[in-house]
Design a protein around this motif. Structure first.
Motif, short mmCIF file in Angstrom:
data_model
loop_
_atom_site.label_atom_id
_atom_site.label_comp_id
_atom_site.label_asym_id
_atom_site.label_seq_id
_atom_site.Cartn_x
_atom_site.Cartn_y
_atom_site.Cartn_z
N UNK A 1 7.34 -0.90 6.94
CA UNK A 1 8.51 -0.17 7.42
C UNK A 1 8.57 -0.23 8.94
N UNK A 2 9.77 -0.31 9.48
CA UNK A 2 9.92 -0.19 10.92
C UNK A 2 9.74 1.28 11.30
N UNK A 3 9.46 1.53 12.57
CA UNK A 3 9.03 2.86 13.01
C UNK A 3 10.05 3.96 12.73
N UNK A 4 11.32 3.64 12.87
CA UNK A 4 12.34 4.68 12.77
C UNK A 4 13.22 4.49 11.53
N UNK A 5 12.61 4.01 10.46
CA UNK A 5 13.37 3.73 9.25
C UNK A 5 13.81 5.01 8.54
N UNK A 6 14.99 4.94 7.96
CA UNK A 6 15.38 5.93 6.96
C UNK A 6 14.83 5.45 5.63
N UNK A 7 14.10 6.32 4.94
CA UNK A 7 13.44 5.92 3.70
C UNK A 7 14.11 6.57 2.50
N UNK A 8 14.15 5.83 1.40
CA UNK A 8 14.72 6.30 0.15
C UNK A 8 13.70 6.03 -0.96
N UNK A 9 13.90 6.65 -2.09
CA UNK A 9 13.05 6.30 -3.23
C UNK A 9 13.64 5.07 -3.91
N UNK A 10 12.77 4.21 -4.41
CA UNK A 10 13.23 3.02 -5.13
C UNK A 10 14.08 3.44 -6.33
N UNK B 1 0.81 -1.23 0.00
CA UNK B 1 0.00 0.00 0.00
C UNK B 1 0.84 1.28 0.00
N UNK B 2 1.96 1.24 -0.71
CA UNK B 2 2.82 2.43 -0.80
C UNK B 2 2.70 3.01 -2.20
N UNK B 3 2.15 4.21 -2.31
CA UNK B 3 1.95 4.85 -3.61
C UNK B 3 3.16 5.66 -4.07
N UNK B 4 4.14 5.84 -3.17
CA UNK B 4 5.20 6.81 -3.45
C UNK B 4 6.52 6.17 -3.85
N UNK B 5 6.59 4.86 -3.92
CA UNK B 5 7.83 4.20 -4.33
C UNK B 5 8.95 4.38 -3.34
N UNK B 6 8.65 4.15 -2.04
CA UNK B 6 9.65 4.31 -0.99
C UNK B 6 10.20 2.96 -0.56
N UNK B 7 11.40 2.98 -0.02
CA UNK B 7 12.04 1.74 0.42
C UNK B 7 12.97 2.02 1.59
N UNK B 8 13.19 0.99 2.40
CA UNK B 8 14.21 1.07 3.45
C UNK B 8 15.59 0.75 2.88
N UNK B 9 15.63 0.39 1.62
CA UNK B 9 16.91 0.09 0.98
C UNK B 9 16.96 -1.34 0.51
#
Length: 387
Positions: free
Chosen positions: A326-335, A304-312
Motif C-alpha cells: 500500500x502507498x502511505x496515504x492510501x484509502x483502504x477498503x475491504x476486498x 502479508x495482509x491478514x485482514x483482506x484490505x485493498x486500495x481498490x
C-alpha cells in the motif's frame, strides 16, 4: 532531463548512436516473472531486427525452449547440472569477448548479473530491479561492494519495475536514484475481446501459492459470506507453491468448500481460458494487470495482509503499481466490499472494467514499454564542469 550536482557538473542527455546489438544477462530460464520478461523482450527485439545475445550464468531451463528457434537471438549457456552460483565456463566466454565489437547495450536483471555485465564490452549498461529486496539482501552485500569498487556510480544505471521498488532500493543503497521506470511489457486481449461477465459469479486468482500471498486464504472466508448473497459464487485458484497444503486444509474446513476450486499449475497460454467468463479477479502483479487488460475488474491485494484490505481496483493504484504494498496515504477498503460493489450496478461494473483496461494498456502494453526502453537505451548522459 537536466540535473545539477554538488560537484558543479552540468549533466544532460543527448541522442547516442542507434542500438542494434543487445546482451541480456540472467541466471537461468526456469519459470518465473523475470524469465517471462526475458522471453517477451527477446521476441519483441528479434521481430524488429535487433541482435540479441542471452547469457545464462547458472543453467538453462524450460523457458529457454521458447527462444531456441527465434531469429536474431543467440543463447550462451553451459548446461551444467550442478547449478553453480556462477558458471566459470560462461565467465571465460565473456572474457574472450573483450576484444570483440562492443555491444550497444548490456542489460541485466539483478545485482549478480549486473556485476557480470562488466565482463562484456559495452557502449552502455543498464540493470533492472524487479524485487524490493534485490539490493537489501545480506547475501548480496559482497556483490554490491564489488559493484561500488568497479563503478562508483553504478546506481545511476538502474531501472525500476515500479516506483515502490525504486523507493526501497534508494533506501538500501543510500543514494538518490534516477526515476527511470521500466514496467513489465505485457500483451493483452484485442480490443474486441472482453473476458468479463457481469452475470457470472466466477472469481479468479492466479499466482504462486505462498504464505505471504494471503489473499488466497482470506478469500476462503469471504466466500462464506458471498455464497449467502448468491449461492452461484465460485472461486477458482490457479497456481502451486509452498502454501498449497495449508490452503487445502483451510478450504476443506470451510462451509464454502464446494464453491472453491484449486486448479494447480497454469501455463502462460492457459491464462486466457482461465479468465473466460469471469466476474472479477483478486490478486497482484502480472496476473492482475493481464486480467484488467482483458476487461475484468481487478481487485488489488497486498502481501502479508491478514485482514483482506485493498486500495481498490487496478486503476485506483499509483502509476505502474500492481498491488503488493500500500502507498502511505492510501484509502483502504475491504476486498469483500469491493466485490459486493460490483454486484450493485452493471453500468458501474462496465465503468470499472473500462478504466482498468485503459490503465493496463496505457502503462504496460508491450509496444509502448519496449519503445520507451529503446529510447532510454539510445540516450547518452554527457557532463561538463561549470567552472
Amino acid at each position: 532531463m537536466i540535473t545539477f550536482s554538488n560537484d558543479h557538473f552540468f549533466e544532460f542527455e543527448k541522442p547516442a548512436r542507434p542500438v542494434k546489438s543487445i546482451a541480456l544477462i540472467h541466471k537461468n530460464m526456469k519459470p518465473g516473472g523475470v524469465e517471462m520478461l526475458i522471453v517477451r523482450m527477446a521476441k519483441w527485439l528479434s521481430a524488429r531486427d535487433y541482435k540479441v545475445t542471452l547469457f545464462l550464468f547458472s543453467s538453462g531451463g524450460p523457458l529457454l525452449r521458447q527462444l531456441e528457434t527465434v531469429k536474431n537471438v543467440t543463447i550462451v549457456v553451459d548446461e551444467d547440472s550442478s547449478d553453480p552460483s556462477v558458471n566459470l565456463w560462461l565467465v571465460t566466454k565473456m572474457l574472450q569477448m573483450r576484444l570483440d565489437d562492443k555491444f550497444d547495450l548490456v542489460y541485466s536483471f539483478d545485482p549478480k548479473s549486473f556485476l557480470l555485465s562488466y565482463l562484456l564490452p559495452a557502449n552502455k549498461r543498464m540493470s533492472g530491479v524487479y524485487h524490493p529486496e534485490s539490493y537489501k539482501k545480506e547475501r548480496m552485500s559482497s556483490v554490491i561492494k564489488t559493484l561500488k569498487v568497479i563503478d562508483p556510480k553504478f546506481y545511476k544505471k538502474l531501472m525500476f519495475m515500479n516506483p515502490s521498488i525504486k523507493k526501497v532500493t534508494e533506501e538500501a543503497i543510500g543514494e538518490p536514484l534516477n526515476d527511470t521506470i521500466f514496467p513489465l511489457p505485457l500483451d493483452f486481449c484485442p480490443p474486441s475481446v472482453n473476458l468479463s461477465n457481469f452475470q457470472s459469479r466466477r472469481i479468479v486468482s492466479i499466482g504462486q501459492l505462498a504464505h505471504f500471498k494471503t489473499y488466497n486464504y482470506y478469500m476462503v472466508d469471504i466466500m462464506e459470506k458471498l455464497i449467502e448473497i448468491d449461492p452461484s459464487f465460485t472461486y477458482h485458484i490457479y497456481g502451486t507453491g509452498q502454501g498449497e497444503d495449508t490452503l487445502r486444509e483451510k478450504i476443506a474446513a470451510s462451509p464454502s468448500r464446494d464453491h472453491i476450486f484449486m486448479h494447480g499449475a497454469i501455463t502462460y497460454e492457459g491464462k486466457k481460458n482461465a479468465l473466460q467468463d469471469t466476474f472479477c479477479f483478486v490478486g497482484m502483479g502480472v496476473p492482475l494487470i493481464e486480467a484488467a487488460g482483458c476487461g475484468i475488474p481487478a481487485i488489488t491485494a497486498k502481501i502479508n495482509d491478514r485482514f483482506g484490505l485493498t486500495e481498490g481496483f487496478l486503476d485506483q493504484l499509483p502509476p505502474y503499481e500492481s498491488g503488493d504494498s500500500f502507498s502511505e496515504h492510501s484509502d483502504l477498503f475491504s476486498v469483500q466490499s469491493q466485490i459486493e460493489k460490483l454486484l450493485l450496478n452493471e453500468i458501474e461494473y462496465l465503468k470499472v472494467s473500462k478504466q482498468g483496461r485503459i490503465k493496463a494498456h496505457t502503462e504496460f502494453e508491450s509496444n509502448q514499454v519496449m519503445e520507451k526502453f529503446i529510447k532510454e537505451a539510445e540516450m547518452k548522459t554527457a557532463a561538463f564542469r561549470l567552472h
